[in-house]
Structures are given as structure tokens and as C-alpha cells.
Write a protein that holds these residues in place. Structure first.
Motif, PDB file in Angstrom:
ATOM      1  N   SER A 124     -27.510  15.216  73.811  1.00  0.00           N
ATOM      2  CA  SER A 124     -27.187  14.162  72.846  1.00  0.00           C
ATOM      3  C   SER A 124     -27.136  14.720  71.425  1.00  0.00           C
ATOM      4  O   SER A 124     -26.289  14.319  70.617  1.00  0.00           O
ATOM      5  N   PHE A 125     -28.029  15.644  71.120  1.00  0.00           N
ATOM      6  CA  PHE A 125     -28.009  16.272  69.795  1.00  0.00           C
ATOM      7  C   PHE A 125     -26.731  17.094  69.603  1.00  0.00           C
ATOM      8  O   PHE A 125     -26.223  17.209  68.473  1.00  0.00           O
ATOM      9  N   ARG A 126     -26.195  17.659  70.680  1.00  0.00           N
ATOM     10  CA  ARG A 126     -24.913  18.374  70.576  1.00  0.00           C
ATOM     11  C   ARG A 126     -23.788  17.416  70.194  1.00  0.00           C
ATOM     12  O   ARG A 126     -22.860  17.785  69.465  1.00  0.00           O
ATOM     13  N   GLU A 127     -23.864  16.191  70.701  1.00  0.00           N
ATOM     14  CA  GLU A 127     -22.887  15.179  70.326  1.00  0.00           C
ATOM     15  C   GLU A 127     -22.996  14.841  68.835  1.00  0.00           C
ATOM     16  O   GLU A 127     -21.991  14.661  68.147  1.00  0.00           O
ATOM     17  N   VAL A 128     -24.219  14.748  68.339  1.00  0.00           N
ATOM     18  CA  VAL A 128     -24.420  14.523  66.902  1.00  0.00           C
ATOM     19  C   VAL A 128     -23.834  15.681  66.105  1.00  0.00           C
ATOM     20  O   VAL A 128     -23.130  15.477  65.108  1.00  0.00           O
ATOM     21  N   TYR A 129     -24.114  16.899  66.551  1.00  0.00           N
ATOM     22  CA  TYR A 129     -23.570  18.095  65.885  1.00  0.00           C
ATOM     23  C   TYR A 129     -22.045  18.034  65.839  1.00  0.00           C
ATOM     24  O   TYR A 129     -21.422  18.351  64.825  1.00  0.00           O
ATOM     25  N   ARG A 130     -21.451  17.603  66.928  1.00  0.00           N
ATOM     26  CA  ARG A 130     -19.989  17.546  67.012  1.00  0.00           C
ATOM     27  C   ARG A 130     -19.389  16.592  65.990  1.00  0.00           C
ATOM     28  O   ARG A 130     -18.362  16.896  65.372  1.00  0.00           O
ATOM     29  N   ILE A 131     -20.013  15.432  65.790  1.00  0.00           N
ATOM     30  CA  ILE A 131     -19.421  14.429  64.898  1.00  0.00           C
ATOM     31  C   ILE A 131     -19.773  14.640  63.434  1.00  0.00           C
ATOM     32  O   ILE A 131     -19.201  13.979  62.559  1.00  0.00           O
ATOM     33  N   LEU A 132     -20.699  15.562  63.154  1.00  0.00           N
ATOM     34  CA  LEU A 132     -21.047  15.872  61.766  1.00  0.00           C
ATOM     35  C   LEU A 132     -20.034  16.820  61.146  1.00  0.00           C
ATOM     36  O   LEU A 132     -19.550  17.749  61.793  1.00  0.00           O
ATOM     37  N   LYS A 133     -19.743  16.591  59.872  1.00  0.00           N
ATOM     38  CA  LYS A 133     -18.950  17.548  59.119  1.00  0.00           C
ATOM     39  C   LYS A 133     -19.774  18.817  58.897  1.00  0.00           C
ATOM     40  O   LYS A 133     -21.006  18.766  58.846  1.00  0.00           O
ATOM     41  N   PRO A 134     -19.136  19.969  58.732  1.00  0.00           N
ATOM     42  CA  PRO A 134     -19.882  21.156  58.313  1.00  0.00           C
ATOM     43  C   PRO A 134     -20.644  20.865  57.026  1.00  0.00           C
ATOM     44  O   PRO A 134     -20.092  20.294  56.083  1.00  0.00           O
ATOM     45  N   GLY A 135     -21.919  21.208  57.005  1.00  0.00           N
ATOM     46  CA  GLY A 135     -22.764  20.885  55.870  1.00  0.00           C
ATOM     47  C   GLY A 135     -23.405  19.511  55.954  1.00  0.00           C
ATOM     48  O   GLY A 135     -24.192  19.135  55.092  1.00  0.00           O
ATOM     49  N   GLY A 136     -23.073  18.753  57.017  1.00  0.00           N
ATOM     50  CA  GLY A 136     -23.624  17.409  57.195  1.00  0.00           C
ATOM     51  C   GLY A 136     -25.069  17.437  57.671  1.00  0.00           C
ATOM     52  O   GLY A 136     -25.579  18.455  58.148  1.00  0.00           O
ATOM     53  N   THR A 137     -25.729  16.295  57.551  1.00  0.00           N
ATOM     54  CA  THR A 137     -27.164  16.184  57.816  1.00  0.00           C
ATOM     55  C   THR A 137     -27.456  15.186  58.929  1.00  0.00           C
ATOM     56  O   THR A 137     -26.851  14.110  58.999  1.00  0.00           O
ATOM     57  N   PHE A 138     -28.396  15.548  59.785  1.00  0.00           N
ATOM     58  CA  PHE A 138     -28.896  14.674  60.844  1.00  0.00           C
ATOM     59  C   PHE A 138     -30.349  14.356  60.528  1.00  0.00           C
ATOM     60  O   PHE A 138     -31.189  15.237  60.425  1.00  0.00           O
ATOM     61  N   LEU A 139     -30.649  13.066  60.361  1.00  0.00           N
ATOM     62  CA  LEU A 139     -32.003  12.611  60.058  1.00  0.00           C
ATOM     63  C   LEU A 139     -32.619  11.952  61.286  1.00  0.00           C
ATOM     64  O   LEU A 139     -32.041  11.024  61.856  1.00  0.00           O
ATOM     65  N   ILE A 140     -33.797  12.431  61.679  1.00  0.00           N
ATOM     66  CA  ILE A 140     -34.583  11.807  62.748  1.00  0.00           C
ATOM     67  C   ILE A 140     -35.885  11.312  62.137  1.00  0.00           C
ATOM     68  O   ILE A 140     -36.574  12.060  61.434  1.00  0.00           O
ATOM     69  N   VAL A 141     -36.223  10.051  62.389  1.00  0.00           N
ATOM     70  CA  VAL A 141     -37.495   9.495  61.920  1.00  0.00           C
ATOM     71  C   VAL A 141     -38.205   8.853  63.107  1.00  0.00           C
ATOM     72  O   VAL A 141     -37.657   7.950  63.747  1.00  0.00           O
ATOM     73  N   ASN A 142     -39.423   9.324  63.386  1.00  0.00           N
ATOM     74  CA  ASN A 142     -40.229   8.804  64.493  1.00  0.00           C
ATOM     75  C   ASN A 142     -41.590   8.350  63.984  1.00  0.00           C
ATOM     76  O   ASN A 142     -42.205   9.022  63.145  1.00  0.00           O
ATOM     77  N   GLU A 143     -42.048   7.237  64.516  1.00  0.00           N
ATOM     78  CA  GLU A 143     -43.371   6.729  64.150  1.00  0.00           C
ATOM     79  C   GLU A 143     -44.477   7.442  64.917  1.00  0.00           C
ATOM     80  O   GLU A 143     -45.645   7.358  64.534  1.00  0.00           O
ATOM     81  N   SER A 144     -44.121   8.155  65.977  1.00  0.00           N
ATOM     82  CA  SER A 144     -45.098   8.872  66.794  1.00  0.00           C
ATOM     83  C   SER A 144     -44.748  10.356  66.805  1.00  0.00           C
ATOM     84  O   SER A 144     -43.611  10.724  67.089  1.00  0.00           O
ATOM     85  N   ASP A 145     -45.745  11.185  66.508  1.00  0.00           N
ATOM     86  CA  ASP A 145     -45.513  12.625  66.416  1.00  0.00           C
ATOM     87  C   ASP A 145     -45.904  13.388  67.677  1.00  0.00           C
ATOM     88  O   ASP A 145     -45.894  14.615  67.705  1.00  0.00           O
ATOM     89  N   GLY A 146     -46.283  12.654  68.729  1.00  0.00           N
ATOM     90  CA  GLY A 146     -46.679  13.303  69.970  1.00  0.00           C
ATOM     91  C   GLY A 146     -48.085  13.851  69.962  1.00  0.00           C
ATOM     92  O   GLY A 146     -48.492  14.527  70.905  1.00  0.00           O
ATOM     93  N   MET A 147     -48.858  13.530  68.916  1.00  0.00           N
ATOM     94  CA  MET A 147     -50.213  14.069  68.782  1.00  0.00           C
ATOM     95  C   MET A 147     -51.259  12.978  68.582  1.00  0.00           C
ATOM     96  O   MET A 147     -52.413  13.269  68.311  1.00  0.00           O
ATOM     97  N   LYS A 148     -50.837  11.737  68.699  1.00  0.00           N
ATOM     98  CA  LYS A 148     -51.745  10.628  68.426  1.00  0.00           C
ATOM     99  C   LYS A 148     -52.458  10.188  69.706  1.00  0.00           C
ATOM    100  O   LYS A 148     -51.823   9.906  70.715  1.00  0.00           O
ATOM    101  N   ALA A 149     -53.770  10.113  69.625  1.00  0.00           N
ATOM    102  CA  ALA A 149     -54.548   9.645  70.766  1.00  0.00           C
ATOM    103  C   ALA A 149     -54.167   8.197  71.076  1.00  0.00           C
ATOM    104  O   ALA A 149     -54.037   7.367  70.190  1.00  0.00           O
ATOM    105  N   GLY A 150     -53.973   7.913  72.329  1.00  0.00           N
ATOM    106  CA  GLY A 150     -53.624   6.557  72.733  1.00  0.00           C
ATOM    107  C   GLY A 150     -52.147   6.339  72.964  1.00  0.00           C
ATOM    108  O   GLY A 150     -51.751   5.290  73.483  1.00  0.00           O
ATOM    109  N   ASP A 151     -51.312   7.303  72.572  1.00  0.00           N
ATOM    110  CA  ASP A 151     -49.869   7.137  72.778  1.00  0.00           C
ATOM    111  C   ASP A 151     -49.497   7.081  74.261  1.00  0.00           C
ATOM    112  O   ASP A 151     -48.452   6.536  74.621  1.00  0.00           O
TER     113      ASP A 151
END
Length: 210
Positions: free
Chosen positions: A133-160
Motif C-alpha cells: 500500500s505504501f508503494r501505491e502512495v509512492y506512485r501517486i506522489l510527485k517527486p519531492g512529495g511528502t507522505f504523512l502518517i499519524v498514529n495514536e498508538s506507537d506499538g509500545m503502550k501497555a494495554g494496546d
């Protein structure tokens, strides 16, 4: 417990009445972490934006406000999310600044090198791959374009772990895993912002400028 599981199961692809409640709640629940991640975006130079996994449409509206001359194309897998995002952004749709489509991130219905910025708020947990899926994002981005990912969980939180059993298809990745997926997809310059107290995670990945 059955009702709760059905409700949280709508996180991946909201459907029916529970899905409508879910997308309404997304706009409120995810606003703070989304705004935190947006502060790291460039101030200028953004004309075409793709917002993937647009949920309830609140972040589409925020991006349109942040970049008043830009156009935003939003995509979601869920018909209910598409409908909600259209209602939230109806004025900008009428102005021709916003378009909402239903689709799959693993096969994006956009041409190559179209967008300056692609955003994904609280959604890559469910993306197929996610390297593919990230390759698809890469494909649709212009050269020099930016992909922003924002997650509320970092994979290190107890209870996740409780969410892994409550929400079908959910996978919580840490920053090393996400950075690895992005590199495999072709991204070069990757910057990570991490609020360790809140366990929030933000990654900015750039497509190499050819």
C-alpha cells in the motif's frame, strides 16, 4: 460484549447504524492527535493533497483550511465514511476544491505523480501489506512529495493488546516497523516525531526528487 465488539469492529470499515456512530466519534476522538501531526507539515508549496482513509472528514476540512489554495481528494473504503466526509465538506466540494471517492489503498484510483502531499491519520493499522500500500502512495506522489502518517498508538503502550482482540484486522506498528515498510516501498528521507508520554507517532516520508 457482543455489541461493543460489533461497534469497535466498525473501526476498520464502518457500516450500518453502528458505523455511522463510529465515524461521528472519529471526528472528535482523533482531532487532537491529528492536529499534533499536522504541525509538522510544510507551510507552503502544497497544491494537491490526497487524504487516505478519510473517516469522518474532519481532517479533510482541516487540510483545506491549512492550505487555502490547495485541492484535496479524499478516499475511504467505507461508503458511510465517504458519505460523512461529503457532508462535512459540502461547501468546499461545491467550490471545486474537494473531491471524495470510495476506493482501496492497495489499488489507488489515481494517476502517477499527481499529489504533493498524501496523509493518513489513524488508518495504516488496517492497510493491506502495508509495504504494498505504501508503494501505491509512492506512485501517486510527485517527486519531492511528502507522505504523512499519524498514529495514536506507537506499538509500545501497555494495554494496546486489548484492541487487537476487539477490532478485527487491527495491527499496531512501532516506528521501526513503519520506517522499514516505508523504505521497502521506496521512500528515502524519513523523519519520525514521537510523543513518548502520549504514545503518539508521526512519520514524514519523502519521495526522492528526481
Amino acid at each position: 460484549m457482543g455489541i461493543l465488539k460489533s461497534f469497535f469492529g466498525n473501526t476498520r470499515k464502518p457500516e450500518g447504524l453502528l458505523g455511522r456512530w463510529m465515524v461521528a466519534g472519529m471526528n472528535r476522538a482523533h482531532a487532537e492527535v491529528a492536529d499534533w501531526g499536522m504541525q509538522y507539515l510544510p507551510q507552503t508549496g502544497i497544491a494537491e493533497i490526497a487524504e487516505l482513509g478519510c473517516g469522518g472528514g474532519r481532517n479533510v476540512r482541516a487540510l483545506l483550511q491549512r492550505y487555502p489554495t490547495a485541492k484535496v481528494t479524499a478516499l475511504d473504503y467505507s461508503e458511510i465514511s465517504v458519505e460523512k466526509t461529503r457532508r462535512v465538506n459540502q461547501r468546499e466540494i461545491q467550490k471545486g476544491r474537494c473531491r471524495i471517492v470510495q476506493g482501496d489503498v492497495s489499488k489507488l484510483p489515481f494517476e502517477d505523480a499527481r499529489f504533493d502531499l498524501v496523509t493518513a491519520f489513524e488508518t495504516v493499522y488496517f492497510w493491506p501489506g502495508p509495504t504494498e500500500s505504501f508503494r501505491e502512495v509512492y506512485r501517486i506522489l510527485k517527486p519531492g512529495g511528502t507522505f504523512l502518517i499519524v498514529n495514536e498508538s506507537d506499538g509500545m503502550k501497555a494495554g494496546d493488546d486489548k484492541w487487537l482482540s476487539a477490532i478485527d484486522g487491527l495491527r499496531i506498528f512501532n516506528q521501526a516497523q513503519l520506517s522499514g515498510f516505508l523504505k521497502e516501498a521506496g521512500f528515502c528521507d524519513i523523519t519520525v516525531y514521537h510523543d513518548q508520554k502520549k504514545h503518539w507517532l508521526c512519520l514524514l516520508a519523502m519521495r526522492e526528487d528526481s
